[in-house]
Design an enzyme around this catalytic site. Sequence first.
Site, PDB file in Angstrom:
ATOM      1  N   GLY A 196      -0.502 -11.513  -6.284  1.00 26.82           N
ATOM      2  CA  GLY A 196      -1.908 -11.161  -6.414  1.00 26.82           C
ATOM      3  C   GLY A 196      -2.222  -9.746  -5.959  1.00 26.82           C
ATOM      4  O   GLY A 196      -2.970  -9.017  -6.617  1.00 26.82           O
ATOM      5  N   ARG A 243      -6.865 -16.181 -11.991  1.00 29.32           N
ATOM      6  CA  ARG A 243      -7.446 -15.458 -10.845  1.00 29.32           C
ATOM      7  C   ARG A 243      -8.246 -14.258 -11.355  1.00 29.32           C
ATOM      8  O   ARG A 243      -7.717 -13.418 -12.090  1.00 29.32           O
ATOM      9  CB  ARG A 243      -6.349 -15.010  -9.884  1.00 29.32           C
ATOM     10  N   ASP A 262      -6.035 -15.077   5.841  1.00 25.90           N
ATOM     11  CA  ASP A 262      -4.680 -15.562   5.564  1.00 25.90           C
ATOM     12  C   ASP A 262      -4.097 -16.424   6.677  1.00 25.90           C
ATOM     13  O   ASP A 262      -3.080 -17.094   6.476  1.00 25.90           O
ATOM     14  CB  ASP A 262      -3.735 -14.394   5.283  1.00 25.90           C
ATOM     15  N   ARG A 298       0.831  -1.205   0.000  1.00 20.74           N
ATOM     16  CA  ARG A 298       0.000   0.000   0.000  1.00 20.74           C
ATOM     17  C   ARG A 298       0.870   1.261   0.000  1.00 20.74           C
ATOM     18  O   ARG A 298       0.618   2.212  -0.748  1.00 20.74           O
ATOM     19  CB  ARG A 298      -0.918  -0.007   1.240  1.00 20.74           C
ATOM     20  N   GLN A 302      -8.796  -6.459  -1.366  1.00 17.22           N
ATOM     21  CA  GLN A 302      -7.775  -5.872  -2.236  1.00 17.22           C
ATOM     22  C   GLN A 302      -8.397  -5.078  -3.384  1.00 17.22           C
ATOM     23  O   GLN A 302      -7.832  -4.083  -3.834  1.00 17.22           O
ATOM     24  CB  GLN A 302      -6.844  -6.961  -2.774  1.00 17.22           C
ATOM     25  N   LYS A 320       8.079 -15.603  -1.462  1.00 20.27           N
ATOM     26  CA  LYS A 320       6.978 -14.725  -1.867  1.00 20.27           C
ATOM     27  C   LYS A 320       6.645 -13.731  -0.771  1.00 20.27           C
ATOM     28  O   LYS A 320       6.318 -12.573  -1.049  1.00 20.27           O
ATOM     29  CB  LYS A 320       5.750 -15.552  -2.229  1.00 20.27           C
ATOM     30  N   LYS A 339      -6.890 -17.748  -4.154  1.00 23.93           N
ATOM     31  CA  LYS A 339      -5.530 -17.329  -3.792  1.00 23.93           C
ATOM     32  C   LYS A 339      -4.514 -18.009  -4.721  1.00 23.93           C
ATOM     33  O   LYS A 339      -4.866 -18.459  -5.812  1.00 23.93           O
ATOM     34  CB  LYS A 339      -5.270 -17.679  -2.333  1.00 23.93           C
TER      35      LYS A 339
END
Length: 407
Positions: A69, A98, A291, A27, A146, A389, A318
């Site tokens: 993502g 996705r 998550d 962000r 998101q 990741k 995901k």
Amino acid sequence: MDITLHKSSIQRKSYIAITGSKSESNRLLLLQALFPAIELRNVSNSDDSKLMAKALNSNETLVDIYHAGTAMRFLTAYFAVQEGRETILTGSKRMKERPIKILVDALRELGADISYVENEGYPPIKLNGKKLDKNKVSLKANVSSQYISALLLIAPKLENGIELTLEGDITSVPYINMTLSLLDEIGVETSFNDNVIKVSPFNEIPKVNTLTVESDWSSASYYFSILAISEVGTEIHLSSYKESSLQGDSCLVTIYKHFGVTSSYKENTLILRKEAKALEPLSLNLKNAPDIAQTIAVTCFVLGIPCDLMGLHTLKIKETDRLEALKTEIEKLGGEVEVTDKSLHLAASKNINPMVSIGTYHDHRMAMAFAPVAIKQSLKVEDAAVVSKSYPAFWEDLKSLGFKITE
């Protein structure tokens, strides 16, 4: 790279420094691109955040974000408002599966020029950046946060800001509040009343120039799990964390009391300690923190207690279908799992099968969530490097606790 985690006992007291939150970092990286006067500290060293930063600094037409993502969603909004710039945003094979349609439709409603390069509703997408002068848009409230945050982050640069109406029951409120709090911190005027979010246009110099990213609570979840499975009296000290965190996954502090893990703070350090606690079945709605579902499910399996986890509909889209992946891998270990499209039920179990090879499905959280099993039983983890990741140092940090790991 496949690894073996041998049955291990961890040290009675350990100290781990965790990199900045991926959620906050991504962000703030976007806000920094919109407002270059902002300086950032403790930015996440995750692959996702590195890809986000690289994309924001790229002048290329083709931008590939691989498996990231969050970057796909945020960059879709960002490139839509880069006037005069044409961008093709693409990713890995899984990323092309996705959905992005909900966000694209919302941006088009605001006036964006976006088209699909291959399959309708999915990346890759072509964006012709332009000024967006419309400011009212609606989204179903149960979509991934998101999508919502992507719109809110670009709102200060829209000519008339944004008025976003969320229809229905809102998913992942903490992540929306995180975005709004970061906007507020730099001086952007925002409001969130009932189901309507408003963000005003902002063309001033940010009132705060230097922002420090809090360490990642999702990464901390694996240490909560490790302690829940460890001996009474074991401690792990984690830095750098705030008691008044913006991150939704900080609910771990409350949830893991159920397993006897207590939390306290000393300056910027979170101190976790295992206390004696009678174990009972667990029922949770994780719509605000999906998550950590994998971590909690594995914790319950290892401890032999049943759990019902709900509010998990976003896990289907995901890095993998996390619900089906959890079912498959826990059942390899000897558990019994039932899943729907938004929930998971784990039955109580007594045994853990030895030397099971855990598939990770290109999903960093699958690899890390199953690692604590090694306190009770040896296991293998396939494609272990996938942790980069979000948490590149994960396996080295586990070794510092006392985990025995070989390739």
